[in-house]
Motif scaffolding. Sequence first.
Motif, mmCIF file in Angstrom:
data_model
loop_
_atom_site.group_PDB
_atom_site.id
_atom_site.type_symbol
_atom_site.label_atom_id
_atom_site.label_comp_id
_atom_site.label_asym_id
_atom_site.label_seq_id
_atom_site.Cartn_x
_atom_site.Cartn_y
_atom_site.Cartn_z
ATOM 1 N N GLN A 122 0.843 -1.199 0.000
ATOM 2 C CA GLN A 122 0.000 0.000 0.000
ATOM 3 C C GLN A 122 0.877 1.249 0.000
ATOM 4 O OE1 GLN A 122 -3.224 0.271 2.871
ATOM 5 N NE2 GLN A 122 -3.439 -1.942 2.906
ATOM 6 N N PRO A 123 1.532 1.536 -1.140
ATOM 7 C CA PRO A 123 2.448 2.682 -1.168
ATOM 8 C C PRO A 123 1.767 3.989 -0.765
ATOM 9 C CG PRO A 123 2.018 1.808 -3.378
ATOM 10 C CD PRO A 123 1.485 0.826 -2.416
ATOM 11 N N MET A 124 0.455 4.098 -1.059
ATOM 12 C CA MET A 124 -0.240 5.331 -0.734
ATOM 13 C C MET A 124 -0.278 5.570 0.769
ATOM 14 S SD MET A 124 -1.718 7.995 -1.705
ATOM 15 C CE MET A 124 -2.553 8.104 -3.275
ATOM 16 N N LYS A 125 -0.518 4.489 1.536
ATOM 17 C CA LYS A 125 -0.585 4.636 2.990
ATOM 18 C C LYS A 125 0.743 5.150 3.532
ATOM 19 C CE LYS A 125 -2.593 1.370 5.554
ATOM 20 N NZ LYS A 125 -2.745 0.054 6.214
ATOM 21 N N MET A 126 1.838 4.575 3.028
ATOM 22 C CA MET A 126 3.130 4.949 3.581
ATOM 23 C C MET A 126 3.582 6.324 3.100
ATOM 24 S SD MET A 126 3.404 2.567 5.580
ATOM 25 C CE MET A 126 4.972 2.924 6.354
ATOM 26 N N ALA A 127 3.272 6.672 1.847
ATOM 27 C CA ALA A 127 3.611 8.016 1.375
ATOM 28 C C ALA A 127 2.853 9.047 2.205
ATOM 29 C CB ALA A 127 3.262 8.152 -0.100
ATOM 30 N N SER A 128 1.585 8.710 2.563
ATOM 31 C CA SER A 128 0.792 9.628 3.366
ATOM 32 C C SER A 128 1.339 9.708 4.784
ATOM 33 C CB SER A 128 -0.663 9.167 3.432
ATOM 34 O OG SER A 128 -1.163 8.995 2.132
ATOM 35 N N GLY A 135 -5.512 5.002 6.921
ATOM 36 C CA GLY A 135 -4.529 5.091 5.849
ATOM 37 C C GLY A 135 -4.885 4.239 4.639
ATOM 38 N N ARG A 136 -5.790 3.264 4.831
ATOM 39 C CA ARG A 136 -6.217 2.405 3.724
ATOM 40 C C ARG A 136 -7.298 3.072 2.887
ATOM 41 N NH1 ARG A 136 -8.480 -1.747 6.465
ATOM 42 N NH2 ARG A 136 -10.445 -0.679 6.122
ATOM 43 N N GLN A 137 -7.952 4.088 3.452
ATOM 44 C CA GLN A 137 -9.058 4.728 2.734
ATOM 45 C C GLN A 137 -8.577 5.263 1.396
ATOM 46 O OE1 GLN A 137 -12.022 4.283 4.006
ATOM 47 N NE2 GLN A 137 -11.061 3.301 5.769
ATOM 48 N N PRO A 138 -9.410 5.364 0.397
ATOM 49 C CA PRO A 138 -10.865 5.173 0.392
ATOM 50 C C PRO A 138 -11.308 3.710 0.287
ATOM 51 C CG PRO A 138 -10.123 5.713 -1.799
ATOM 52 C CD PRO A 138 -8.905 5.698 -0.932
#
Lengths: 333, 481
Positions: free
Chosen positions: B256-262, B400-403
């Motif tokens: 989940q790269p988005m979670k970690m970038a966030s 962090g997993r959203q949406p």
Amino acid sequence: MSLVNFWYLLIAVLWIGYFFLEGFDFGVGILTQVLARDETNRRVLINTIGPVWDGNEVWVITAIGATFAAFPNWYATLLSGFYVPLLLVLLALIVRNVAFEYRGKSDARHRAWWDLCIFVGSLLPPLLWGLVFGCMFSGTKIGDDMNFHGRMSDFLTTVDGVIGALAFLALFLTHGAVYTALKTRGPIRDAARRLAVPGALVSLVLVGVLLGRVNNHWGGPLSWTVAVVPLVALLACAVVVRIGRDGWAFVLSGVAVATMVASMFIAVFPIVMPSSLNPDWSLTVHSAASSHYTLRVMSVVACVFTPLVLLYQGWTYWVFRKRIGVRNIPAAH
Amino acid sequence: MHQTVTAAMDPVSVARWQFAITTVYHFLFVPLTIGTSFLVAGFQTAWHRTGKEQYYQATKFWGRLFLINFALGLVTGIVQEFQFGMNWSEYSRFVGDIFGSPLAIEALLAFFLESTFLGLWIFGWERLPRAVHLACIWIAAFGTVASAYFILAANSFMQHPVGYVINELKGRAELTDFWAVIIQKTTVITFLHVLTACFLCAGAALVGISCYHLRKKQQPTVFRPSLLVGLWALLIAGVGVALTGDQQGKVMFEQQPMKMASAEALWDTQGPAPFSLFAVGDVEKGRNSVEIEIPRLLSFLAHGNFHDPVPGINQTNAAERAKYGPGDYRPWIPMAYWSFRWMIGFGMFSVLVALFGLWFTRRGRTPAGRWGTWFWRFGLWTLVFPVIGSAWGWIFTETGRQPWIVYGLMRTREGVSTSVPASRVLTSLILFAALYAVLAVVEVGLCVKYARAGVHDVAPADGPASASSDGDEDQPLAFAY
């Protein structure tokens, strides 16, 4: 037997186990305000179920969990449809369980509150489960999207729901009184036996009406036959209680609970949630079931662990098999 | 104002708030009880083997506090199992084929063990043979860990779905590989991270309450060993939490790269990427207006070297748009950023306390002097830090997993019950929140009462080795509600 049918049977067994076990501990919870006149007698009652109520309650968690795993659509429709009754069940179970654990630990001046929690928390679930099962099996407004489209007030105006609520309450109260007679000594045991006789007769009438209605709608030869068993058992229970055979009385009230639930499950099969809007929209074991692979995996798990659970839970009852009287109650802690 | 009311009445938001409140509340008690069950079992084993009364007293004392917490962990857990069907019925229909199994197994395998053997343990004093009674608490403790494993397997499927196929005809995901779900690395690493966090919470509770008594010089025979057990648990679990957290982070960078970038407020892909210590972000413009960072550290956390690039929020969002269609695939970034820091901060702070504590108590010493006084005074508060840290951990990983409700498969707004009006969910949210608030007051009150009361239990005169006697039938029960 197909896997789908096997899982329907297993879920029926889980509900039977739940109502058999927690049925009497709901009954005992209600009796704390009916039979016990003082603190010590109340504690006698609570301690008859002290070591076991928690394990009994896991049966409902397993029944719901197994429904989720084996019949996801049944789980989804049931829980979202019966939203308010199930919300109340949850709230009741929360206050009841916490009260068992905290009652003896809190200050004496708060004890009346915990007693109220135990009473209400034991009174509401039988009524609500009876309402849910009565309504669920008599048919609800399920649409073609498998969702419930009625209103919450529908449940209170469904005859089967109301009768179900009363039948479950009367039966569990009787079951609890018989259990109390089996597990206690002294005056409280006599009081429980006196209550069990009219309790069994009232239950007989209510359970008879409930099963008559459900079977009239859905029943076949087998479910009608099974429906006779709880009535006979309750009649016999009333007689046996009078002559003081508590163990047999408990077996009979237990048989009544088990066969009442069984008769309803057999009657509606293969439907699990009938739709009152259109028979084609009813949820059946097939339209609600999980995939074959999931059912196979879960069957292995169930076949390995269910006997184990029965074994150690049975052992608990053996360990705490002694009757409890007022002299066994230690000073407050 | 009107806008916020409408937003709050959106069924998805209300259902999410209910899930967040009931789950975080549930998880305040869970890690404490999982960790403490083992520590209580440890003390009872020590009594069983040495016969020293101080260990019997420690078992009874920590056992009482354990049960007070367990009661709330248990009842709030029942709500969780109903909630998926009540508020998230579309989600349940879509993933029930996969997600239901670990839940059912959790009940059948773990909940029965926990509740049955705890009942035996609570009421079995003086009734069961002592070795059997000791086995009961170990079995119950094992049950708590088993339940954690299966529920985390279910959660890991939401984080990283595996072992399934989409059945277009039935419009749902179906299980194809049970073991893939149960032993995928997301499950294993999450379990280890949560398990170590449980011991962190339990260790902190022992340290905090022992400090309270030792500062007043009460019952050092019980609380000095408790303090030491707590400090070592804190230190070992703290190192474990950090190591497993690091591994879990690497898995998340991959899955989940988005979670970690966030979590890093890393807006644009950088290589080498810095670790952010403090940032004020501008979500509209997609960049930070203020930031303080440590160069290259994020590359190390993600890849184990100091040069590889880490994908940024903007690039990941574009990549997910290309993959999943138009939309915004960013979670609420300030929440991800700060919850990640609070999780680490609160968790690791307690390790610092452990180091100080172990130094002060080395070779039989007692904390004294100015620093010692500070340690006693502050030590009590250690008990809240890991609990807060683990709550932030859940808030981080779920928000962090959203949406997505199931990453890459189903969006959260698609999972909500379509037949339940927002007002009904709001009613239940209010009722749960109100009841939980009252119970929190009662629970904390009881914990304080029994923690303060200290130890007054007297070990049975015949020592730990002998079996129980059946006694005459009028004998008072060794334990009764």
